[in-house]
Design a protein around this motif. Sequence first.
Motif, PDB file in Angstrom:
ATOM      1  N   SER A   9      42.839  12.449 -13.245  1.00 39.68           N
ATOM      2  CA  SER A   9      41.664  13.316 -13.370  1.00 39.68           C
ATOM      3  C   SER A   9      42.104  14.685 -13.846  1.00 39.68           C
ATOM      4  O   SER A   9      43.045  15.260 -13.309  1.00 39.68           O
ATOM      5  CB  SER A   9      40.929  13.444 -12.031  1.00 39.68           C
ATOM      6  N   LYS A  10      41.406  15.211 -14.850  1.00 38.53           N
ATOM      7  CA  LYS A  10      41.707  16.543 -15.363  1.00 38.53           C
ATOM      8  C   LYS A  10      40.943  17.620 -14.608  1.00 38.53           C
ATOM      9  O   LYS A  10      41.196  18.807 -14.796  1.00 38.53           O
ATOM     10  CB  LYS A  10      41.362  16.629 -16.850  1.00 38.53           C
ATOM     11  N   THR A  11      40.010  17.213 -13.784  1.00 36.07           N
ATOM     12  CA  THR A  11      39.108  18.190 -13.150  1.00 36.07           C
ATOM     13  C   THR A  11      39.194  18.206 -11.631  1.00 36.07           C
ATOM     14  O   THR A  11      38.488  18.973 -10.992  1.00 36.07           O
ATOM     15  CB  THR A  11      37.649  17.890 -13.553  1.00 36.07           C
ATOM     16  N   GLU A  12      40.039  17.376 -11.032  1.00 38.70           N
ATOM     17  CA  GLU A  12      40.146  17.320  -9.574  1.00 38.70           C
ATOM     18  C   GLU A  12      41.605  17.403  -9.154  1.00 38.70           C
ATOM     19  O   GLU A  12      42.492  16.937  -9.872  1.00 38.70           O
ATOM     20  CB  GLU A  12      39.548  16.009  -9.028  1.00 38.70           C
ATOM     21  N   THR A  13      41.839  17.964  -7.991  1.00 36.74           N
ATOM     22  CA  THR A  13      43.186  17.938  -7.429  1.00 36.74           C
ATOM     23  C   THR A  13      43.425  16.579  -6.771  1.00 36.74           C
ATOM     24  O   THR A  13      42.528  16.010  -6.149  1.00 36.74           O
ATOM     25  CB  THR A  13      43.362  19.053  -6.383  1.00 36.74           C
ATOM     26  N   SER A  14      44.628  16.069  -6.920  1.00 34.54           N
ATOM     27  CA  SER A  14      45.001  14.813  -6.267  1.00 34.54           C
ATOM     28  C   SER A  14      45.143  15.032  -4.763  1.00 34.54           C
ATOM     29  O   SER A  14      45.074  16.154  -4.277  1.00 34.54           O
ATOM     30  CB  SER A  14      46.327  14.293  -6.835  1.00 34.54           C
ATOM     31  N   ARG A  15      45.356  13.948  -4.047  1.00 36.30           N
ATOM     32  CA  ARG A  15      45.603  14.046  -2.605  1.00 36.30           C
ATOM     33  C   ARG A  15      47.094  14.310  -2.385  1.00 36.30           C
ATOM     34  O   ARG A  15      47.883  13.399  -2.161  1.00 36.30           O
ATOM     35  CB  ARG A  15      45.157  12.765  -1.905  1.00 36.30           C
ATOM     36  N   CYS A  16      47.474  15.588  -2.492  1.00 36.82           N
ATOM     37  CA  CYS A  16      48.866  15.991  -2.338  1.00 36.82           C
ATOM     38  C   CYS A  16      49.103  16.517  -0.935  1.00 36.82           C
ATOM     39  O   CYS A  16      48.206  17.096  -0.321  1.00 36.82           O
ATOM     40  CB  CYS A  16      49.225  17.092  -3.332  1.00 36.82           C
ATOM     41  N   VAL A  17      50.308  16.327  -0.446  1.00 39.06           N
ATOM     42  CA  VAL A  17      50.719  16.889   0.839  1.00 39.06           C
ATOM     43  C   VAL A  17      52.065  17.582   0.645  1.00 39.06           C
ATOM     44  O   VAL A  17      53.012  16.966   0.149  1.00 39.06           O
ATOM     45  CB  VAL A  17      50.866  15.797   1.928  1.00 39.06           C
ATOM     46  N   PHE A  18      52.127  18.854   1.026  1.00 38.96           N
ATOM     47  CA  PHE A  18      53.381  19.603   1.001  1.00 38.96           C
ATOM     48  C   PHE A  18      53.701  20.040   2.429  1.00 38.96           C
ATOM     49  O   PHE A  18      52.904  20.735   3.066  1.00 38.96           O
ATOM     50  CB  PHE A  18      53.271  20.837   0.105  1.00 38.96           C
ATOM     51  N   VAL A  19      54.849  19.607   2.924  1.00 39.43           N
ATOM     52  CA  VAL A  19      55.323  20.058   4.233  1.00 39.43           C
ATOM     53  C   VAL A  19      56.299  21.203   3.986  1.00 39.43           C
ATOM     54  O   VAL A  19      57.331  21.024   3.325  1.00 39.43           O
ATOM     55  CB  VAL A  19      56.005  18.925   5.016  1.00 39.43           C
ATOM     56  N   ILE A  20      55.948  22.378   4.501  1.00 41.07           N
ATOM     57  CA  ILE A  20      56.729  23.597   4.289  1.00 41.07           C
ATOM     58  C   ILE A  20      57.246  24.068   5.648  1.00 41.07           C
ATOM     59  O   ILE A  20      56.473  24.195   6.603  1.00 41.07           O
ATOM     60  CB  ILE A  20      55.846  24.684   3.645  1.00 41.07           C
ATOM     61  N   ASP A  21      58.540  24.319   5.739  1.00 40.01           N
ATOM     62  CA  ASP A  21      59.105  24.662   7.048  1.00 40.01           C
ATOM     63  C   ASP A  21      58.952  26.147   7.363  1.00 40.01           C
ATOM     64  O   ASP A  21      58.348  26.913   6.592  1.00 40.01           O
ATOM     65  CB  ASP A  21      60.555  24.183   7.175  1.00 40.01           C
ATOM     66  N   ASP A  22      59.502  26.556   8.491  1.00 35.28           N
ATOM     67  CA  ASP A  22      59.324  27.932   8.960  1.00 35.28           C
ATOM     68  C   ASP A  22      60.062  28.965   8.118  1.00 35.28           C
ATOM     69  O   ASP A  22      59.813  30.164   8.234  1.00 35.28           O
ATOM     70  CB  ASP A  22      59.732  28.054  10.433  1.00 35.28           C
ATOM     71  N   LYS A  23      60.953  28.504   7.239  1.00 34.90           N
ATOM     72  CA  LYS A  23      61.638  29.396   6.302  1.00 34.90           C
ATOM     73  C   LYS A  23      60.997  29.342   4.928  1.00 34.90           C
ATOM     74  O   LYS A  23      61.533  29.877   3.964  1.00 34.90           O
ATOM     75  CB  LYS A  23      63.124  29.039   6.227  1.00 34.90           C
ATOM     76  N   GLN A  24      59.875  28.626   4.833  1.00 34.40           N
ATOM     77  CA  GLN A  24      59.079  28.488   3.612  1.00 34.40           C
ATOM     78  C   GLN A  24      59.803  27.668   2.546  1.00 34.40           C
ATOM     79  O   GLN A  24      59.636  27.857   1.340  1.00 34.40           O
ATOM     80  CB  GLN A  24      58.650  29.849   3.069  1.00 34.40           C
ATOM     81  N   VAL A  25      60.586  26.695   3.015  1.00 29.88           N
ATOM     82  CA  VAL A  25      61.230  25.726   2.141  1.00 29.88           C
ATOM     83  C   VAL A  25      60.414  24.441   2.157  1.00 29.88           C
ATOM     84  O   VAL A  25      59.962  23.989   3.212  1.00 29.88           O
ATOM     85  CB  VAL A  25      62.678  25.438   2.596  1.00 29.88           C
ATOM     86  N   ILE A  26      60.203  23.846   0.988  1.00 28.27           N
ATOM     87  CA  ILE A  26      59.468  22.580   0.902  1.00 28.27           C
ATOM     88  C   ILE A  26      60.366  21.455   1.419  1.00 28.27           C
ATOM     89  O   ILE A  26      61.444  21.226   0.892  1.00 28.27           O
ATOM     90  CB  ILE A  26      59.020  22.293  -0.541  1.00 28.27           C
ATOM     91  N   ARG A  27      59.914  20.764   2.440  1.00 29.65           N
ATOM     92  CA  ARG A  27      60.722  19.725   3.075  1.00 29.65           C
ATOM     93  C   ARG A  27      60.269  18.314   2.720  1.00 29.65           C
ATOM     94  O   ARG A  27      61.035  17.361   2.841  1.00 29.65           O
ATOM     95  CB  ARG A  27      60.697  19.920   4.584  1.00 29.65           C
ATOM     96  N   ALA A  28      59.017  18.161   2.336  1.00 28.80           N
ATOM     97  CA  ALA A  28      58.517  16.827   1.977  1.00 28.80           C
ATOM     98  C   ALA A  28      57.302  16.990   1.073  1.00 28.80           C
ATOM     99  O   ALA A  28      56.550  17.967   1.184  1.00 28.80           O
ATOM    100  CB  ALA A  28      58.154  16.019   3.210  1.00 28.80           C
ATOM    101  N   ILE A  29      57.126  16.030   0.170  1.00 23.51           N
ATOM    102  CA  ILE A  29      55.974  16.001  -0.736  1.00 23.51           C
ATOM    103  C   ILE A  29      55.464  14.566  -0.791  1.00 23.51           C
ATOM    104  O   ILE A  29      56.247  13.630  -0.971  1.00 23.51           O
ATOM    105  CB  ILE A  29      56.345  16.458  -2.156  1.00 23.51           C
ATOM    106  N   ILE A  30      54.161  14.402  -0.625  1.00 21.89           N
ATOM    107  CA  ILE A  30      53.548  13.075  -0.724  1.00 21.89           C
ATOM    108  C   ILE A  30      52.340  13.174  -1.656  1.00 21.89           C
ATOM    109  O   ILE A  30      51.561  14.132  -1.565  1.00 21.89           O
ATOM    110  CB  ILE A  30      53.059  12.542   0.639  1.00 21.89           C
TER     111      ILE A  30
END
Length: 220
Positions: free
Chosen positions: A125-146
Motif C-alpha cells: 500500500s502506498k497510502t497506509e503504514t504497515s503493521r510494524c513493531v519497533f522495540v526500543i530499549d532504555d538507551k534508545q537502541v532498536i532491539r527488535a523489528i517485526i
Amino acid sequence: MTSDVQIQSSPMPRIGDLAPQFAAETTQGLLHLEDFKGTWVVMFSHPADFTPVCTTEFIAFAKAHSQFQKMGCELLGLSIDSIFSHIAWTKNIEKTFGQKITFPIIADQARSVAMLYGMIMPGESKTETSRCVFVIDDKQVIRAIIYYPLTTGRNVDEILRLVTALKTTDEHGVATPANWKPGDEVIVPPPRTQDAADDQLGNTDTQCLDWYFCKKTLKS
C-alpha cells in the motif's frame, strides 16, 4: 517491464541502530522520542483508524498496557491519520467496546516518522503504514523489528514475551530458546575457546547436551 511502484528511498533503521529521533503530535500532546529515554518503548504503526483489525489490536495493546509498564516499557502507536481521527476513534473504541486507550498515538499525516522508520511498504500500500513493531530499549537502541501484512493482526502476547526475553538477556547475559517464556531454562552463550568448552561441560550450574548447547535455570 518496469513497475510503477516507487521504492521508498529513505534508509530503514536496523536492529542495533540508534532509533531515529523525532518530535510528533500525539493524542497526549507533543512528544519527542527522547522523552522516553530511560524506559523501553514498543512503537507500532497501524494502517488506518476505524478499521476492524486495527481496532482489535488497539484493544489488545490497551489491555496489556499495564503489563508493559510493569516491565518499564511504554507503548506508542502511529498512523498517518489526523489527530482528530485518532481522538474520535479512541473515543469510539471506549464507547463501543468499553476499552480506554491509555497510550499515545502519533498523528503522522506528513508521513515523516513513517518514512524515517520504513513503515510504508509501497508494494502492499502506498497510502497506509504497515503493521510494524519497533522495540526500543532504555538507551534508545532498536532491539527488535517485526513487520506484519495489512491483513494480519499482531499477537500482543508475543510482543510481551519478546520484550521480556530482551530484558532477560540484558540482565543475565543469556539467550532464550524457541518458545521461551519466563521461568523456562535459558541458553548459556557457547564458549569460544577449548578450555572454556571443557569448563562449560564441568559446570554443575548448567545442563549440557554438548559443549556448545547448554541451558540453565535462572535463580530468582
